[in-house]
Design an enzyme around this catalytic site. Structure first.
Site, PDB file in Angstrom:
ATOM      1  N   TYR A 140       0.859  -1.185   0.000  1.00 16.38           N
ATOM      2  CA  TYR A 140       0.000   0.000   0.000  1.00 16.38           C
ATOM      3  C   TYR A 140       0.892   1.229   0.000  1.00 16.38           C
ATOM      4  O   TYR A 140       1.847   1.308   0.793  1.00 16.38           O
ATOM      5  CB  TYR A 140      -0.879   0.012   1.257  1.00 16.38           C
ATOM      6  N   GLU A 229      -3.446   7.573  -3.930  1.00 11.07           N
ATOM      7  CA  GLU A 229      -3.413   6.314  -3.200  1.00 11.07           C
ATOM      8  C   GLU A 229      -3.278   5.130  -4.164  1.00 11.07           C
ATOM      9  O   GLU A 229      -4.092   4.989  -5.072  1.00 11.07           O
ATOM     10  CB  GLU A 229      -4.699   6.146  -2.379  1.00 11.07           C
TER      11      GLU A 229
END
Ligand code: GDP
Ligand code: MN
Length: 421
Positions: A140, A229
């Site tokens: 991530y 993101e």
């Protein structure tokens, strides 16, 4: 003030069904992929399609190796979501063009419901096909503005993928936060340090990840993003670092200098009433109670809702008319407030730049033209207050006027409970 409102919105909406945030524009994944490509950020080859037939044709170039079909809606959690029509999951691994057509027909024109969309879901008008690049490991990575350090930060974890929310909750230590110098950007040294902590299977891949972090920050800064993101960023089995999903948000205040980005806005993903409000220069926020609120200013909106709550009530929405609204805009405001079928309406205006008489004119017009039967409680204070009160009195409308906020709020709550006054 925009800042206050933005956080207001975030706080208010977090527990209920969060809608698309207009103050931070979101763009679709396929558009994000194209933008990442412009920054030479490594992404799987991908193409968007807007109909099953288009998906069938586009999928032919991916046959053989296999591909991923992904629903394009502006919400996270697609992988674990489900379609209104019954299909489970907004992300599927497939092999043939026929399958692409079949899945596309079950996705396009249907609503996808995910953890982030609320029960209503969000309409899927397109799909994206991406070449199959099997992930060996999912990470991530995000670039965000951080309030605590007042700097952009790189947030990274080696436990990326669809359970990142659980990781953040259960093992916050697995998330590495690195402040970034706004002007200088992310240095290679710092980027490499993060990549090393995440752990890739070779020095080359570590460098490739570091380069990716640096470019992600550059994009963030150049494009006035509020969020970049990537989840997952993957090390693929064929030995590459790849951004496999991207959720980008952009600051609405930068619209004037990011025209190419803001042209990508997709209003089909937004609440139609909020879009309508924005056209009249109004800020409209939907909530889940039964008292409609018309206010001016974010601070007064907060105070109004607090006071209603203290009196045992619950706002259905609030509409901030701001400083420059016309009587016509006030009428539009009432139409929007009434769309939620509130049990009472509460107008709380502190007249400064916004004059009370303009509000009164709008209220009277709305009451007449909209054939309003909902009890209306009004508190007007400040500029042109006396004129406003006189106008309301002369109108002979059934409008309950108060000077004291607490009394007014109590009346609005009482009216909502009884459905009349
Ligand atoms: P989200 O649930 O809305 O965040 O959608 P994602 O795009 O992150 O997809 C969910 C999951 O599908 C990811 O965690 C991956 O495991 C998988 N996935 C997504 N994109 C790709 C891709 O391009 N290739 C492969 N092999 N898997 C993918
Ligand atoms: Mn994702």
């Amino acid at each position: 003030m925009l800042r206050t409102l933005r956080s207001t919105r975030a706080v208010l909406r977090a527990p209920a069904a969060p809608q698309q945030q207009r103050r931070a524009l979101s763009i679709h994944e396929y558009q994000s992929m194209e933008l990442l490509g412009k920054y030479q950020i490594p992404v799987p080859r991908s193409v968007a399609a807007h109909s099953p037939e288009e998906a069938f044709k586009a999928a032919q170039s991916f046959e053989g190796k296999g591909m991923v079909i992904k629903a394009q809606v502006l919400a996270g959690g697609r992988g674990k979501g489900h379609f209104e029509g019954g299909l489970q999951g907004g992300v599927h691994l497939i092999k043939t063009a026929e399958e692409a057509r079949d899945y596309a027909s079950k996705m396009i024109g249907h609503k996808l419901i995910t953890k982030q969309t609320g029960a209503g879901g969000r309409i899927c008008n397109a799909i994206m096909l991406a070449e199959m690049r099997a992930p060996a490991h999912e990470y991530y990575v995000a670039v965000l503005n951080d309030r605590a350090t007042q700097l952009p930060v790189l947030v990274a974890s080696n436990q990326g993928g669809m359970n990142i929310e659980d990781v953040a909750r259960d093992t916050p230590d697995a998330i590495i936060t690195t402040p970034i110098d706004f002007e200088k950007g992310l240095t290679n040294e710092k980027a490499l340090e993060v990549a090393a902590k995440l752990g890739f299977s070779s020095k080359e891949l570590e460098q490739s990840a570091a380069d990716t972090f640096i470019k992600l920050y550059n994009l963030f800064k150049d494009k006035d993003a509020t969020q970049v993101e990537i989840n997952p960023l993957a090390e693929s089995k064929d030995g590459a670092v790849l951004c496999m999903d991207a959720k980008l948000g952009f600051d609405d205040n930068a619209e004037f200098r990011q025209k190419d980005i803001f042209d990508l806005r997709d209003v089909s993903q937004e609440d139609p009433d909020e879009v309508e409000a924005a056209k009249s220069g109004l800020n409209f926020i939907k909530l889940d109670g039964n008292i409609g609120c018309l206010v001016n200013g974010a601070g007064l909106a907060m105070a109004t809702m607090d006071t209603l709550k203290l009196n045992g009530g619950n706002p259905a929405n609030f509409l901030d008319v701001g400083g420059g609204a016309t009587a016509e805009a006030v009428k539009t405001a009432f139409e929007l407030l009434l769309s939620a079928n509130p049990k009472s309406l509460f107008v709380n205006i502190f007249g400064g730049i916004m004059r009370c008489d303009v509000i009164a004119e709008g209220i009277i017009q709305a009451t007449k033209e909209l054939d309003m039967t909902v009890p209306l409680v009004v508190r007007l204070q400040g500029t042109k207050e006396a004129e406003a009160k006189q106008m309301i009195k002369d109108s002979k409308m059934k409008i309950f006027a108060f000077d004291d906020l607490d009394e007014a709020a109590a009346k609005a709550v009482e009216a909502a409970a009884k459905g009349s006054l």
